[in-house]
Design an enzyme around this catalytic site. Structure first.
Site, PDB file in Angstrom:
ATOM      1  N   ASP A 232      90.718  75.655 131.259  1.00  0.00           N
ATOM      2  CA  ASP A 232      91.610  76.129 132.324  1.00  0.00           C
ATOM      3  C   ASP A 232      92.830  76.919 131.839  1.00  0.00           C
ATOM      4  OD1 ASP A 232      93.329  74.068 131.331  1.00  0.00           O
ATOM      5  OD2 ASP A 232      92.494  72.620 132.756  1.00  0.00           O
TER       6      ASP A 232
ATOM      7  N   HIS B 242      85.661  74.436 124.053  1.00  0.00           N
ATOM      8  CA  HIS B 242      84.612  74.745 125.037  1.00  0.00           C
ATOM      9  C   HIS B 242      84.843  76.091 125.727  1.00  0.00           C
ATOM     10  CE1 HIS B 242      83.555  70.186 125.341  1.00  0.00           C
ATOM     11  NE2 HIS B 242      83.108  70.746 124.242  1.00  0.00           N
TER      12      HIS B 242
ATOM     13  N   CYS C  93      78.476  88.495 117.887  1.00  0.00           N
ATOM     14  CA  CYS C  93      79.627  88.652 116.971  1.00  0.00           C
ATOM     15  C   CYS C  93      80.814  87.777 117.383  1.00  0.00           C
ATOM     16  CB  CYS C  93      80.046  90.113 116.876  1.00  0.00           C
ATOM     17  SG  CYS C  93      80.894  90.742 118.333  1.00  0.00           S
TER      18      CYS C  93
ATOM     19  N   CYS D  53      78.242  95.656 119.574  1.00  0.00           N
ATOM     20  CA  CYS D  53      77.364  95.242 118.466  1.00  0.00           C
ATOM     21  C   CYS D  53      75.928  95.056 118.942  1.00  0.00           C
ATOM     22  CB  CYS D  53      77.881  93.957 117.822  1.00  0.00           C
ATOM     23  SG  CYS D  53      77.419  92.449 118.711  1.00  0.00           S
TER      24      CYS D  53
ATOM     25  N   GLY E 262      93.901  62.252 127.494  1.00  0.00           N
ATOM     26  CA  GLY E 262      93.172  62.536 128.730  1.00  0.00           C
ATOM     27  C   GLY E 262      91.701  62.822 128.558  1.00  0.00           C
ATOM     28  N   THR E 263      91.075  62.119 127.647  1.00  0.00           N
ATOM     29  CA  THR E 263      89.633  62.275 127.555  1.00  0.00           C
ATOM     30  C   THR E 263      88.954  60.970 127.182  1.00  0.00           C
ATOM     31  OG1 THR E 263      87.796  63.377 126.461  1.00  0.00           O
ATOM     32  CG2 THR E 263      89.866  63.355 125.260  1.00  0.00           C
TER      33      THR E 263
ATOM     34  N   ASN F  22      95.616  57.738 127.652  1.00  0.00           N
ATOM     35  CA  ASN F  22      94.599  57.891 128.687  1.00  0.00           C
ATOM     36  C   ASN F  22      94.742  56.792 129.744  1.00  0.00           C
ATOM     37  OD1 ASN F  22      92.252  59.601 129.267  1.00  0.00           O
ATOM     38  ND2 ASN F  22      91.103  57.708 129.214  1.00  0.00           N
TER      39      ASN F  22
HETATM   40 ZN   LIG Z   1      79.310  91.579 119.689  1.00  0.00          ZN
END
Ligand SMILES: [Zn+2]
Length: 263
Positions: free
Chosen positions: A116, A131, A142, A162, A199-200, A225
């Site tokens: 986020d 992530h 690439c 590329c 928080g996980t 947490n």
């Molecule tokens: Zn690329």
């Protein structure tokens, strides 16, 4: 140990923090919950279509079909509503407290599972989005990143100079973490002697291995947490509760300590 006294427990964290050489944070969905972002997509998790297009294998099989689905906001109202709620979200006091910690020199890096960009919006500078980010696209060959809105979608799938296929930067189920991102994380983890996991509770690999690795080499693990997590048992101090209350209190007590220090 678990302490229900927030001043006592945050002061225990500060004892470790002021002696740490390279303190870092690993953050997850819980820290953004107080910004109104759901920690998981309750409705979509049951949708076959969402889980189909959330799978990297199906992206690779037909990237054009995947792009067509992502750009179609009309036929998936729940997803569109979810996206709008994320885009409206602003950093909360937990994000702001971590940005403050960095400015004070007591936080070297944030590895976040969140897509986020609320840590960036809060003013933190040293961040690795393990992530990915929902505001970026990435070439799968690439690994070059692009602002999401800058990628032309007249011909699908969009291609990088590329020759690689471009997708959203957010990591899909079954998609390997980009090599450049993973090596940055490993570099940070190797340097770190203090990790606060914020928080996980639903740690997925490779993130789940980071606190364990730091603990194994003699480092400090802190958990912040609302609920117990698999790393509670290896934590030196546990801060239990809402991170938007705990982290500002941590900063407040650190500032008191720095001002009226023991020197
Ligand atoms: Zn690329």
């Amino acid at each position: 140990m678990i302490s229900i006294d927030i001043n006592k427990s945050t002061n225990e964290v500060i004892d470790y923090l002021i002696n740490a050489k390279y303190p870092i944070v690993l953050s997850g969905a819980g820290i953004s919950a107080d910004s109104g972002i759901p920690t998981f997509r309750k409705n979509d998790s049951k949708s076959t279509k969402a889980s189909y297009f959330g799978n990297y294998k199906n992206f690779i099989n037909d990237p054009r079909l995947w792009w067509e689905d992502q750009l179609n906001s009309r036929d998936n109202i729940k997803r569109t509503n979810f996206r709008q709620s994320v885009e409206k979200a602003v950093p909360n006091n937990a994000h702001l407290a971590l940005a403050k910690l960095e400015k004070l020199g007591y936080l070297k890096h944030i590895i976040t599972q969140n897509v986020d960009e609320l840590h960036t919006k809060a003013g933190s500078n040293n961040i690795t989005e393990i992530h990915g980010s929902r505001y970026k696209c990435r070439c799968i060959k690439c690994e070059k990143k692009f602002p999401r809105d800058s990628v032309p979608t007249t011909t699908l799938p969009p291609l990088c100079e590329c020759g690689g296929i471009i997708k959203f930067d957010t990591v899909l189920f079954g998609e390997p973490i980009p090599k450049s991102v993973l090596s940055k994380c490993i570099n940070v983890i190797n340097k770190s002697d203090f990790i606060m996991v914020v928080g996980t509770s639903n740690l997925v690999n490779p993130s789940a291995s980071f606190p364990k690795y730091i603990k194994k080499k003699g480092g400090i693990v802190i958990e912040a947490n609302t609920n117990p997590t698999p790393i509670s048992s290896i934590s030196n101090v546990i801060l239990r509760g809402s991170t938007s209350i705990l982290l500002p209190k941590l900063v407040e007590n650190l500032l008191k300590r720095l001002k009226f220090g023991k020197d």
